[in-house]
Motif scaffolding. Sequence first.
Motif, PDB file in Angstrom:
ATOM      1  N   ASN A   1     -38.705 -41.150  27.990  1.00 26.39           N
ATOM      2  CA  ASN A   1     -38.251 -40.634  26.849  1.00 26.39           C
ATOM      3  C   ASN A   1     -37.036 -40.265  26.846  1.00 26.39           C
ATOM      4  O   ASN A   1     -36.037 -39.966  25.826  1.00 26.39           O
ATOM      5  CB  ASN A   1     -39.111 -39.815  26.216  1.00 26.39           C
ATOM      6  CG  ASN A   1     -39.326 -38.457  27.174  1.00 26.39           C
ATOM      7  OD1 ASN A   1     -38.766 -38.616  28.092  1.00 26.39           O
ATOM      8  ND2 ASN A   1     -40.100 -37.763  26.276  1.00 26.39           N
ATOM      9  N   GLU A   2     -36.299 -39.874  27.795  1.00 22.62           N
ATOM     10  CA  GLU A   2     -35.140 -39.400  28.170  1.00 22.62           C
ATOM     11  C   GLU A   2     -33.863 -40.482  28.672  1.00 22.62           C
ATOM     12  O   GLU A   2     -32.727 -40.288  29.116  1.00 22.62           O
ATOM     13  CB  GLU A   2     -35.164 -38.467  29.232  1.00 22.62           C
ATOM     14  CG  GLU A   2     -35.689 -37.165  28.951  1.00 22.62           C
ATOM     15  CD  GLU A   2     -35.836 -36.078  30.038  1.00 22.62           C
ATOM     16  OE1 GLU A   2     -35.325 -36.444  31.170  1.00 22.62           O
ATOM     17  OE2 GLU A   2     -36.358 -35.063  29.743  1.00 22.62           O
ATOM     18  N   GLY A   3     -34.527 -41.635  28.877  1.00 20.91           N
ATOM     19  CA  GLY A   3     -33.413 -43.038  28.929  1.00 20.91           C
ATOM     20  C   GLY A   3     -34.069 -43.601  30.059  1.00 20.91           C
ATOM     21  O   GLY A   3     -35.174 -43.622  30.698  1.00 20.91           O
ATOM     22  N   VAL A   4     -33.258 -44.424  30.853  1.00 21.03           N
ATOM     23  CA  VAL A   4     -33.450 -45.354  31.794  1.00 21.03           C
ATOM     24  C   VAL A   4     -33.008 -44.813  33.228  1.00 21.03           C
ATOM     25  O   VAL A   4     -31.907 -44.175  33.296  1.00 21.03           O
ATOM     26  CB  VAL A   4     -32.982 -46.701  31.798  1.00 21.03           C
ATOM     27  CG1 VAL A   4     -33.067 -47.665  32.739  1.00 21.03           C
ATOM     28  CG2 VAL A   4     -33.566 -47.461  30.361  1.00 21.03           C
ATOM     29  N   ASN A   5     -33.870 -45.141  34.406  1.00 17.74           N
ATOM     30  CA  ASN A   5     -33.533 -44.621  35.623  1.00 17.74           C
ATOM     31  C   ASN A   5     -33.738 -45.814  36.744  1.00 17.74           C
ATOM     32  O   ASN A   5     -34.846 -46.163  36.550  1.00 17.74           O
ATOM     33  CB  ASN A   5     -34.213 -43.146  35.826  1.00 17.74           C
ATOM     34  CG  ASN A   5     -33.754 -42.657  37.173  1.00 17.74           C
ATOM     35  OD1 ASN A   5     -32.577 -42.863  37.605  1.00 17.74           O
ATOM     36  ND2 ASN A   5     -34.369 -41.842  38.027  1.00 17.74           N
ATOM     37  N   LEU A   6     -32.588 -46.031  37.563  1.00 24.59           N
ATOM     38  CA  LEU A   6     -32.908 -46.700  38.683  1.00 24.59           C
ATOM     39  C   LEU A   6     -33.147 -45.974  40.044  1.00 24.59           C
ATOM     40  O   LEU A   6     -32.182 -45.370  40.236  1.00 24.59           O
ATOM     41  CB  LEU A   6     -31.762 -47.833  38.897  1.00 24.59           C
ATOM     42  CG  LEU A   6     -31.493 -48.730  37.616  1.00 24.59           C
ATOM     43  CD1 LEU A   6     -30.485 -49.753  37.929  1.00 24.59           C
ATOM     44  CD2 LEU A   6     -32.809 -49.710  37.219  1.00 24.59           C
ATOM     45  N   VAL A   7     -34.426 -46.346  40.565  1.00 15.50           N
ATOM     46  CA  VAL A   7     -34.528 -45.513  41.821  1.00 15.50           C
ATOM     47  C   VAL A   7     -34.802 -46.390  43.004  1.00 15.50           C
ATOM     48  O   VAL A   7     -35.227 -47.524  42.875  1.00 15.50           O
ATOM     49  CB  VAL A   7     -35.590 -44.575  41.743  1.00 15.50           C
ATOM     50  CG1 VAL A   7     -35.743 -43.491  40.321  1.00 15.50           C
ATOM     51  CG2 VAL A   7     -36.981 -45.552  41.300  1.00 15.50           C
ATOM     52  N   GLU A   8     -34.555 -46.055  43.908  1.00 15.35           N
ATOM     53  CA  GLU A   8     -35.033 -46.898  45.185  1.00 15.35           C
ATOM     54  C   GLU A   8     -36.244 -46.834  45.477  1.00 15.35           C
ATOM     55  O   GLU A   8     -37.172 -45.955  45.481  1.00 15.35           O
ATOM     56  CB  GLU A   8     -34.045 -46.202  46.487  1.00 15.35           C
ATOM     57  CG  GLU A   8     -32.468 -46.228  46.233  1.00 15.35           C
ATOM     58  CD  GLU A   8     -32.015 -45.655  47.571  1.00 15.35           C
ATOM     59  OE1 GLU A   8     -32.544 -45.430  48.509  1.00 15.35           O
ATOM     60  OE2 GLU A   8     -30.651 -45.581  47.794  1.00 15.35           O
ATOM     61  N   VAL A   9     -36.696 -48.111  45.879  1.00 18.61           N
ATOM     62  CA  VAL A   9     -38.102 -48.386  46.158  1.00 18.61           C
ATOM     63  C   VAL A   9     -38.463 -48.072  47.688  1.00 18.61           C
ATOM     64  O   VAL A   9     -37.381 -48.007  48.460  1.00 18.61           O
ATOM     65  CB  VAL A   9     -38.404 -50.008  45.687  1.00 18.61           C
ATOM     66  CG1 VAL A   9     -38.365 -50.124  44.394  1.00 18.61           C
ATOM     67  CG2 VAL A   9     -37.614 -50.779  46.431  1.00 18.61           C
ATOM     68  N   TYR A  10     -39.771 -47.926  47.944  1.00 18.15           N
ATOM     69  CA  TYR A  10     -40.077 -47.611  49.382  1.00 18.15           C
ATOM     70  C   TYR A  10     -40.807 -48.980  49.697  1.00 18.15           C
ATOM     71  O   TYR A  10     -41.554 -49.513  49.279  1.00 18.15           O
ATOM     72  CB  TYR A  10     -41.029 -46.475  49.148  1.00 18.15           C
ATOM     73  CG  TYR A  10     -40.372 -45.065  49.165  1.00 18.15           C
ATOM     74  CD1 TYR A  10     -39.966 -44.710  47.727  1.00 18.15           C
ATOM     75  CD2 TYR A  10     -40.215 -44.324  50.297  1.00 18.15           C
ATOM     76  CE1 TYR A  10     -39.473 -43.505  47.740  1.00 18.15           C
ATOM     77  CE2 TYR A  10     -39.428 -43.196  50.141  1.00 18.15           C
ATOM     78  CZ  TYR A  10     -39.152 -42.720  48.975  1.00 18.15           C
ATOM     79  OH  TYR A  10     -38.614 -41.496  48.930  1.00 18.15           O
ATOM     80  N   LEU A  11     -40.574 -49.001  51.094  1.00 22.53           N
ATOM     81  CA  LEU A  11     -41.227 -50.169  51.828  1.00 22.53           C
ATOM     82  C   LEU A  11     -42.330 -49.694  52.630  1.00 22.53           C
ATOM     83  O   LEU A  11     -41.924 -48.828  53.454  1.00 22.53           O
ATOM     84  CB  LEU A  11     -40.260 -50.912  52.677  1.00 22.53           C
ATOM     85  CG  LEU A  11     -39.066 -51.707  51.846  1.00 22.53           C
ATOM     86  CD1 LEU A  11     -37.889 -52.203  53.145  1.00 22.53           C
ATOM     87  CD2 LEU A  11     -39.615 -52.739  50.961  1.00 22.53           C
ATOM     88  N   GLY A  12     -43.559 -50.174  52.475  1.00 24.34           N
ATOM     89  CA  GLY A  12     -44.634 -49.883  53.310  1.00 24.34           C
ATOM     90  C   GLY A  12     -45.571 -50.683  53.666  1.00 24.34           C
ATOM     91  O   GLY A  12     -46.068 -51.497  52.732  1.00 24.34           O
TER      92      GLY A  12
END
Length: 563
Positions: free
Chosen positions: A465-476
């Motif tokens: 509700n505060e907007g769009v965010n692009l975050v780095e994904v994790y590899l597992g």
Amino acid sequence: MTETQNQELVKCPTGIQGLDEITGGGLPQGRTTLICGSAGWGKTLFGEEFLVRGANVYNEPGVLMTFEETTSEITTNVASLSWNLNQLIADNQILIDHVHLDANEILETGEYTLEALMIRLGYAINKIKAKRVVLDTIEVLFAGLSNANIIRMELRRLFHWLKAQDVTAIITGEKGENSLTRQGLEEYVSDCVIKLDQKTVYEIATRTIQFIKYRGSRHSNNEYPFLIEETGISVLPITSLMLNHQVSNERISTGITELDQMLEGKGYFRGSSILITGKAGTGKSSLAAYFAQATCLKGERCLYLATEESPQQILRNLTSIGLNLAPFVEQGLLQFDAVRPNNYNLEMRLFKIHRWVKTFQPTAIIIDPMSNLILSGTILQTKSFFTRLIDYLKSQQITVLLTNLTAGNQESDYEQTDIGISSLMDTWLELQVMKANGERNRLLYILKSRGMPHSNQVREFIITNEGVNLVEVYLGEGQVLTGSQRVNQELQQQLEIKKRRQIVEQKKRKLEQEKHLLQAQITALQMQLASQDEELALMVSEEEEHQQTLLDNRNLMNESRSS
């Protein structure tokens, strides 16, 4: 000037939008053009606009000789086109002559001629010094006649006579069963033949114009769609644009900082084409809205073409992710055009976009989603529409962003579109959904972005509700971790970091204690060593004193003996 240039055919501009472009200048000047087609396909309107544009734009008076409609009927019919035909008639720029002919009154004899008609038409031409003439429609002149020789002879005589009057003429004719016209003769004696047609695909009708013949001039045999709008006729050339438009090196923001960073930290190229594909609910419209906001924040205009939601619904929904575009609409920077795909055909939509560009002058255009437009025609027609649209917008340095809804089939290939225009795109963003642990998490990555270094990493696309965010994904374990799996991975990593810090602190304290203990031992040993050094020095001093005493005593004894 060469002899070839001297012999080049002189053309008369029609003033009809797009028609002069595909003919290389207009109709053959001083010659006769035949326009044929079925009823309601626009023959009369072509002739009327040819006269109106000639009078208003090129100051060439014209005569309309009509055999069906009266002057009042014609002026009433064109009133909706914003043409002040009555004023042009009053100014002697256009003369309308209604000739009533009854087929029952025409007797087929060897003496049948068009002499009287030529005299009447000649008088009208001389009266206003006309340069343009329209006869609507030709078959009325020969109604009731079956002698092909008489018809052919009189047609040739009429066409030669028109050429002698030094006027550019248009003659309209009804389509025959197995020929372009009912008589099947007019097309042979005309210098230029234009066929109008109408095709219906998926219950959507499209009018087309085709040049069957054009003596003395090269011409294309393609069928060109045309529209009848409130300002008149507009012909939309299929291949009128060449691949020679200018390009810009200026970069414009996507509206999302993290996405800009993935595009060399600068965003899109101005005037480029951007495609965002993904399934329903992946966030395509959200990315489009952020781009619209970024455009308006720079004080530039953005045109938002919606094909499935109303502007009010779009604005309301965007507030749920922290976007308020309503002020830009009020400021006139953001304009919505929301029309269902089956409301009109692709050519009408293309024409309206051209008109939006001229009137609104946007620097960015969004079509959301473009995949709905396939309902307006065949796949081939839709691809042709987007090819022409993208070429046109690039020539105008307008950035276009398209969203495309991909099929819901899990096994389908993401990296394609049903319309097949991905090769025309400069930047292509793909949104996907990953299902794990009972969650649907969004992923974003850049398939391509021509002319710039760009990230090859997958990013988790989070909408709050505060907007769009692009975050780095994790590899597992060889797979991408998103959502709760990513959160658990982050927590586990944080716990591991905390645990390692605690271990390090414990080792540090232990080493400090051992260090202090060793330093104490070193101090004690140093003190013991100093004490031993002092004792040794004392012993040496005492020994030296003892030796000196013995030496002194010996010396005394020696002295006593000597004395």
